[in-house]
Design an enzyme around this catalytic site. Structure first.
Site, PDB file in Angstrom:
ATOM      1  CG  ASP A 124      -5.310   2.776  30.244  1.00  0.00           C
ATOM      2  OD1 ASP A 124      -5.332   1.634  29.750  1.00  0.00           O
ATOM      3  OD2 ASP A 124      -4.287   3.480  30.304  1.00  0.00           O
ATOM      4  CG  HIS A 127     -10.807  -6.625  29.178  1.00  0.00           C
ATOM      5  ND1 HIS A 127     -10.441  -5.300  29.076  1.00  0.00           N
ATOM      6  CD2 HIS A 127      -9.850  -7.334  28.499  1.00  0.00           C
ATOM      7  CE1 HIS A 127      -9.326  -5.199  28.356  1.00  0.00           C
ATOM      8  NE2 HIS A 127      -8.954  -6.410  28.008  1.00  0.00           N
ATOM      9  CG  LEU A 169     -25.948   8.778  32.473  1.00  0.00           C
ATOM     10  CD1 LEU A 169     -25.116  10.057  32.530  1.00  0.00           C
ATOM     11  CD2 LEU A 169     -25.258   7.658  33.247  1.00  0.00           C
TER      12      LEU A 169
END
Length: 231
Positions: free
Chosen positions: A12, A29, A123
């Site tokens: 956020d 963004h 990962l």
């Protein structure tokens, strides 16, 4: 340091970060996408097993058309730039959500990243895109009901089995939300039942390795009892 196996992050603050700098929201963004690379590489180094990032919710379609259009292009920009580095670091890309609503080009680039990295063993970088937890639960329960109606299984579902019908089957150890908001926003509602929640004021574009380490350090200071009592 006890590293959580599964970490989820609500990324956020991109728009507010950009506004504070006099930049368009799209600049936030774009910077946020670079942060994904930074955080994913660090999570991989410290042996996090799965990192789930809330990239685009089912509610994000309500945003201005130009912003949604840019967000649809962002996976292409990200993977074209960083897929080689993800491969070199043995990171496996997966996604959850209903990808079909996105433009064909966006779908192709995400599926290509998944395919290219599917044999990697480091990962798992899971991108939640056009994902909403309530929708996930409805789809899962609907699938279960259809199986019962077709006599493929008994009507005997218990809570421990519901995960078999969800997009994300794992329970979350640590949920982080950046930029100071203190709500879950329809993200992994079932999976965070016993997660530790950390809300940091740092906007996602400014979140880095040090910030992740701080969150993990706080996680280690929590007394996780899972509803029981420690003697």
């Amino acid at each position: 340091m006890n590293v959580p196996k599964t970490i989820a992050i609500i990324m956020d603050g991109n728009g507010r970060w950009a506004k504070a700098k006099g930049l368009p929201r799209t600049a936030g963004h774009k910077q946020g996408a670079d942060t994904i690379r930074t955080v994913a590489l660090h999570a991989n180094r410290i042996s996090v097993e799965k990192l789930i990032l809330y990239a685009f919710s089912t509610e994000n379609w309500k945003r201005p058309e130009d912003e949604v259009s840019f967000l649809c292009k962002l996976p292409g920009l990200f993977f074209n730039r960083y897929i080689k580095e993800l491969m070199e670091n043995n990171i496996r890309v997966t996604f959850v959500g209903e990808l079909e609503r996105f433009p064909e080009d966006t779908q192709k680039v995400i599926r290509k990243a998944v395919s290219m990295t599917e044999k990697n063993t480091g990962l798992e970088l899971c991108i939640a895109i056009n994902y909403g937890s309530r929708r996930e639960l409805v789809l899962g329960i609907r699938q279960y009901a259809e199986e019962v109606a077709a006599h493929q299984r008994a009507n005997d579902l218990v809570p421990e089995q519901l995960a078999d019908y969800l997009m994300v089957p794992e329970e979350i150890d640590l949920l982080i939300r950046t930029s100071g908001e203190m709500r879950i926003s329809n993200f992994l509602l079932w999976q965070i039942a016993y997660a530790e929640l950390i809300f940091t004021p740092v906007a996602w574009p400014d979140f880095d390795e040090e910030q992740l380490d701080r969150c993990i350090k706080e996680f280690n200071q929590r007394d996780r009892r899972f509803g029981g009592i420690k003697s």
